[in-house]
Write an enzyme that holds these catalytic residues in place. Structure first.
Site, PDB file in Angstrom:
ATOM      1  N   GLU A  41      -2.828  15.382  38.505  1.00 56.14           N
ATOM      2  CA  GLU A  41      -1.725  15.609  39.418  1.00 56.14           C
ATOM      3  C   GLU A  41      -0.890  16.743  38.825  1.00 56.14           C
ATOM      4  O   GLU A  41      -0.481  16.653  37.666  1.00 56.14           O
ATOM      5  CB  GLU A  41      -0.884  14.344  39.548  1.00 56.14           C
ATOM      6  CG  GLU A  41       0.210  14.517  40.562  1.00 56.14           C
ATOM      7  CD  GLU A  41       1.078  13.281  40.742  1.00 56.14           C
ATOM      8  OE1 GLU A  41       0.792  12.228  40.143  1.00 56.14           O
ATOM      9  OE2 GLU A  41       2.060  13.401  41.497  1.00 56.14           O
ATOM     10  N   ARG A 268      -7.555   4.368  28.211  1.00 53.17           N
ATOM     11  CA  ARG A 268      -6.876   5.635  27.977  1.00 53.17           C
ATOM     12  C   ARG A 268      -6.706   5.874  26.485  1.00 53.17           C
ATOM     13  O   ARG A 268      -6.774   4.952  25.683  1.00 53.17           O
ATOM     14  CB  ARG A 268      -5.534   5.740  28.705  1.00 53.17           C
ATOM     15  CG  ARG A 268      -4.666   4.533  28.692  1.00 53.17           C
ATOM     16  CD  ARG A 268      -3.486   4.669  29.665  1.00 53.17           C
ATOM     17  NE  ARG A 268      -2.648   5.826  29.413  1.00 53.17           N
ATOM     18  CZ  ARG A 268      -2.329   6.712  30.344  1.00 53.17           C
ATOM     19  NH1 ARG A 268      -2.790   6.586  31.572  1.00 53.17           N
ATOM     20  NH2 ARG A 268      -1.533   7.712  30.071  1.00 53.17           N
ATOM     21  N   LYS A 278       3.340  12.005  31.037  1.00 57.48           N
ATOM     22  CA  LYS A 278       3.951  13.256  31.471  1.00 57.48           C
ATOM     23  C   LYS A 278       5.436  13.065  31.763  1.00 57.48           C
ATOM     24  O   LYS A 278       6.230  13.963  31.518  1.00 57.48           O
ATOM     25  CB  LYS A 278       3.242  13.770  32.732  1.00 57.48           C
ATOM     26  CG  LYS A 278       1.934  14.465  32.417  1.00 57.48           C
ATOM     27  CD  LYS A 278       1.304  15.040  33.675  1.00 57.48           C
ATOM     28  CE  LYS A 278       0.543  13.977  34.407  1.00 57.48           C
ATOM     29  NZ  LYS A 278      -0.210  14.479  35.561  1.00 57.48           N
TER      30      LYS A 278
HETATM   31  P1  ATP Z   1       0.539  10.505  32.849  1.00 60.97           P
HETATM   32  O1  ATP Z   1       0.616   9.045  32.541  1.00 60.97           O
HETATM   33  O2  ATP Z   1       0.672  11.377  31.661  1.00 60.97           O
HETATM   34  O3  ATP Z   1       1.420  10.947  33.976  1.00 60.97           O
HETATM   35  P2  ATP Z   1      -1.558  10.437  34.728  1.00 60.97           P
HETATM   36  O4  ATP Z   1      -2.660   9.459  34.651  1.00 60.97           O
HETATM   37  O5  ATP Z   1      -0.553  10.137  35.732  1.00 60.97           O
HETATM   38  O6  ATP Z   1      -0.955  10.678  33.284  1.00 60.97           O
HETATM   39  P3  ATP Z   1      -3.042  12.462  35.998  1.00 60.97           P
HETATM   40  O7  ATP Z   1      -2.690  13.884  36.169  1.00 60.97           O
HETATM   41  O8  ATP Z   1      -3.099  11.591  37.179  1.00 60.97           O
HETATM   42  O9  ATP Z   1      -2.032  11.896  34.946  1.00 60.97           O
HETATM   43  O10 ATP Z   1      -4.373  12.326  35.147  1.00 60.97           O
HETATM   44  C1  ATP Z   1      -5.551  13.024  35.419  1.00 60.97           C
HETATM   45  C2  ATP Z   1      -6.688  12.266  34.799  1.00 60.97           C
HETATM   46  O11 ATP Z   1      -6.491  12.138  33.391  1.00 60.97           O
HETATM   47  C3  ATP Z   1      -6.798  10.871  35.364  1.00 60.97           C
HETATM   48  O12 ATP Z   1      -8.151  10.601  35.650  1.00 60.97           O
HETATM   49  C4  ATP Z   1      -6.286  10.000  34.255  1.00 60.97           C
HETATM   50  O13 ATP Z   1      -6.889   8.744  34.286  1.00 60.97           O
HETATM   51  C5  ATP Z   1      -6.633  10.796  33.007  1.00 60.97           C
HETATM   52  N1  ATP Z   1      -5.718  10.473  31.922  1.00 60.97           N
HETATM   53  C6  ATP Z   1      -4.368  10.552  31.936  1.00 60.97           C
HETATM   54  N2  ATP Z   1      -3.866  10.127  30.770  1.00 60.97           N
HETATM   55  C7  ATP Z   1      -4.915   9.774  29.986  1.00 60.97           C
HETATM   56  C8  ATP Z   1      -5.048   9.255  28.662  1.00 60.97           C
HETATM   57  N3  ATP Z   1      -3.983   8.997  27.902  1.00 60.97           N
HETATM   58  N4  ATP Z   1      -6.293   9.025  28.188  1.00 60.97           N
HETATM   59  C9  ATP Z   1      -7.362   9.283  28.940  1.00 60.97           C
HETATM   60  N5  ATP Z   1      -7.308   9.759  30.190  1.00 60.97           N
HETATM   61  C10 ATP Z   1      -6.102  10.014  30.716  1.00 60.97           C
HETATM   62 MG    MG Z   2      -1.691   9.783  37.813  1.00 57.58          MG
END
Ligand code: ATP
Ligand code: MG
Length: 557
Positions: A41, A268, A278
């Site tokens: 995102e 994760r 983020k």
């Molecule tokens: P954040 O919690 O930092 O906002 P998010 O999951 O909302 O992270 P996205 O941009 O939706 O961020 O993530 C893109 C991809 O990266 C998704 O498939 C998510 O599952 C993966 N991802 C995000 N954080 C992690 C992590 N700590 N370890 C492994 N994969 C991750």
């Molecule tokens: Mg997300």
């Protein structure tokens, strides 16, 4: 039984439960090609957790000669920005991965998504609900209590079509109506209790501008985007486990091309001393606790890059931590080990003096140009010139008037070797009115360049030095962890657990060859650590070096 041998020997991704599933899907003919996607995102910069997901998705595509899309999951225009879109592309490329075709955007599919929403309404599987967000929460029930049906649940198809059209045309205010799936308000899975599929947001979108005032929700968008792109294995983190039911429900109920993609969840990455959210990283940026998203202390890919981490080190880190379904926390030293190993092998050597102390070699004459190898074990990396002069700098910590045998540096009346140069002996010191040593007067043995003293004297210590007459001034930014506790996410306030010494600035000198230093390319400053020129503040006439990583693992707090 595992099919590990279908992975190439130097695969990016170590065999894991997902590669086993892929092996089986290929063996059974369920799929003949693997197609994955990385779906960020664009509401922030990517962090080390995303690197794990990138290495998994793109790595699988590489290992199996499949394809991987980069898809911006851009369904919430309020929090998104093109700055983030650009940084994400740059980070994925920098890590060394190539997406298939052009980057995709979930917003590319807004028309199709709208069409599938109409299809669900027509099948009696979606309805326009006018409960307020608070009422909706009340009606949803709890983990132990079933929810209640919305009073709007039994509207006719014609009514729902007309109202959804009104939503789309901006005839409802924000929060006054939403489109919901008609599933089961008593489902043990909260996500299945008539989830919202579309909400109203009068917001301009970075890709679609003013075209829409209704935006599809993640759960509705993601599965359909995967299906449109013919993704075979949709990999995400464990918090989406329950959402898989909704993922399958949506796809099962719309007339989209088969075979359908399947979602698999892995744990994760959690890293000690590090935030991987983020939202929290954005707060550090907004509160100016750090110097932007790419501050070298940030766990963002751009921060690690500015700090001197290499793509290879992050890919190796992802490979080592592996992929499982178990929640765990990775030690910070595991990340540092990866960059240290890479730089030990590949970083050119150079000399820097961080806390300069002047020495004068009284029996030395004209300037000499010495040469030194750029790497002790890699001849192909060449040599560099080192001006050796009567006045030099050594580090304050490398001289003592008196010391015991453990101290293998320069001591008054004793000898030490200057790295890549001669053996010197400290003869006397000069001090200022406060008793601080200002200069150490030395003598040197001209017979000791590249060889031991001929009379068998043993000189154990070796210290680095830089010519006092022919050097470059430099700023050293010495970083430590941003937080004092291993789990900063659990802290009540981030301020309380900030490490006040996460950045210490020193001013010293470096050897002249560093005029050619390239930003973000680390050197080993001998005996000091790995440092790289800062890409933001570092220039040829203002050398600013960031500590990438210490030479050895440091003792924890
Ligand atoms: P954040 O919690 O930092 O906002 P998010 O999951 O909302 O992270 P996205 O941009 O939706 O961020 O993530 C893109 C991809 O990266 C998704 O498939 C998510 O599952 C993966 N991802 C995000 N954080 C992690 C992590 N700590 N370890 C492994 N994969 C991750
Ligand atoms: Mg997300």
């Amino acid at each position: 039984m595992s099919n590990e041998n279908t992975l190439p020997e130097h695969a990016d991704v170590r065999a894991n439960f997902i590669t086993h599933i892929i092996d089986e899907d290929l063996a059974s003919g369920k799929h003949d090609k693997v197609y994955t996607r990385f779906p960020p995102e664009p509401n922030g910069y990517l962090h080390i957790g995303h690197a794990k997901s990138i290495c998994l998705n793109f790595g699988i595509a590489e290992d199996y000669q499949g394809l991987c899309n980069l898809r911006f999951d851009d369904t919430n225009p309020v929090k998104e920005d093109v700055e983030y879109v650009e940084s994400i592309k740059q980070d994925v490329q920098w890590l060394g991965f190539k997406w298939e075709g052009e980057p995709r955007y979930a917003s590319d599919y807004f028309d199709q998504l709208y069409g599938y929403a109409i299809e669900l309404i027509e099948k009696g599987l979606a309805y326009v609900c006018e409960l307020s967000p608070e009422e909706m929460r009340e009606y949803r029930g709890t983990l132990t209590e079933a929810g209640k049906n919305s009073p709007y649940r039994d509207r006719t198809v014609a009514e729902n079509l007309a109202l959804f059209e009104k939503m789309k045309n901006g005839e409802f205010a924000e929060g006054k109506a939403s489109l919901r799936a008609k599933i089961d308000m008593a489902s043990p899975f909260m996500v299945m209790r008539d989830p919202v599929l579309y909400r109203i947001k009068f917001a301009s979108h970075h890709q679609t501008g003013e075209k829409w005032c209704i935006y599809p929700m993640y759960d509705f968008t993601h599965c359909i985007s995967d299906a449109i792109e013919r993704i075979t294995h949709s990999l995400c983190t464990l918090e989406f486990q329950d959402n898989r039911r909704l993922y399958d429900w949506v796809l099962d109920n719309i007339s989209i091309e088969r075979p359908l993609p399947h979602q698999y969840e892995f744990s994760r990455l959690n890293l000690e001393y590090t935030l991987t959210s983020k939202r929290k990283l954005l707060k550090l940026v907004q509160d100016k606790i750090v110097d932007g998203w790419n501050d070298p202390r940030m766990p963002t890919i751009s921060g690690l890059r500015r700090r001197g981490y290499t793509p290879a080190s992050l890919r190796e880190f992802a490979r080592r931590i592996g992929v499982t379904k178990q929640d765990n926390v990775v030690e910070y030293s595991a990340l540092e080990a990866c960059i240290r190993e890479d730089l030990n092998e590949n970083a050119p050597r150079a000399m820097a003096v961080i806390n300069p102390l002047k020495i004068v070699i009284e029996n030395f004459g004209e300037k000499e140009i010495l040469t030194a190898p750029n790497h002790p074990n890699r001849e192909e990396m060449g040599v560099r010139e080192l001006p050796f002069t009567r006045e030099l700098y050594i580090d304050e910590a490398d001289f003592r008037e008196e010391a015991n045998k453990q101290y293998k540096r320069l001591v008054l009346g004793k000898e030490v070797r200057l790295r890549n140069a001669y053996v010197i002996k400290a003869e006397r010191v000069e001090k200022d009115e406060n008793g601080k040593i200002t200069t150490v007067y030395c003598s040197y043995d001209p017979e000791t360049l590249g060889k031991n003293p001929s009379d068998g004297r043993k000189v154990k210590g070796v210290i680095q030095w830089v010519s006092a007459e022919d050097h470059l001034p430099a700023e050293f930014r010495i970083y430590d962890k941003l937080f004092t506790v291993a789990n900063p996410s659990a802290a009540e306030s981030l301020e309380e657990v900030l490490n006040p010494n996460s950045l210490v600035i020193k001013h010293g000198v470096v050897e002249k060859s560093l005029i050619n230093a390239q930003a973000e390319k680390a050197y080993q400053f001998e005996r000091e650590g790995y440092y790289c020129l800062d890409s933001k503040d570092g220039k040829a006439d203002n050398l600013v070096f960031n500590l990438t990583v210490s030479l050895k693992e440091s003792v924890a707090f």
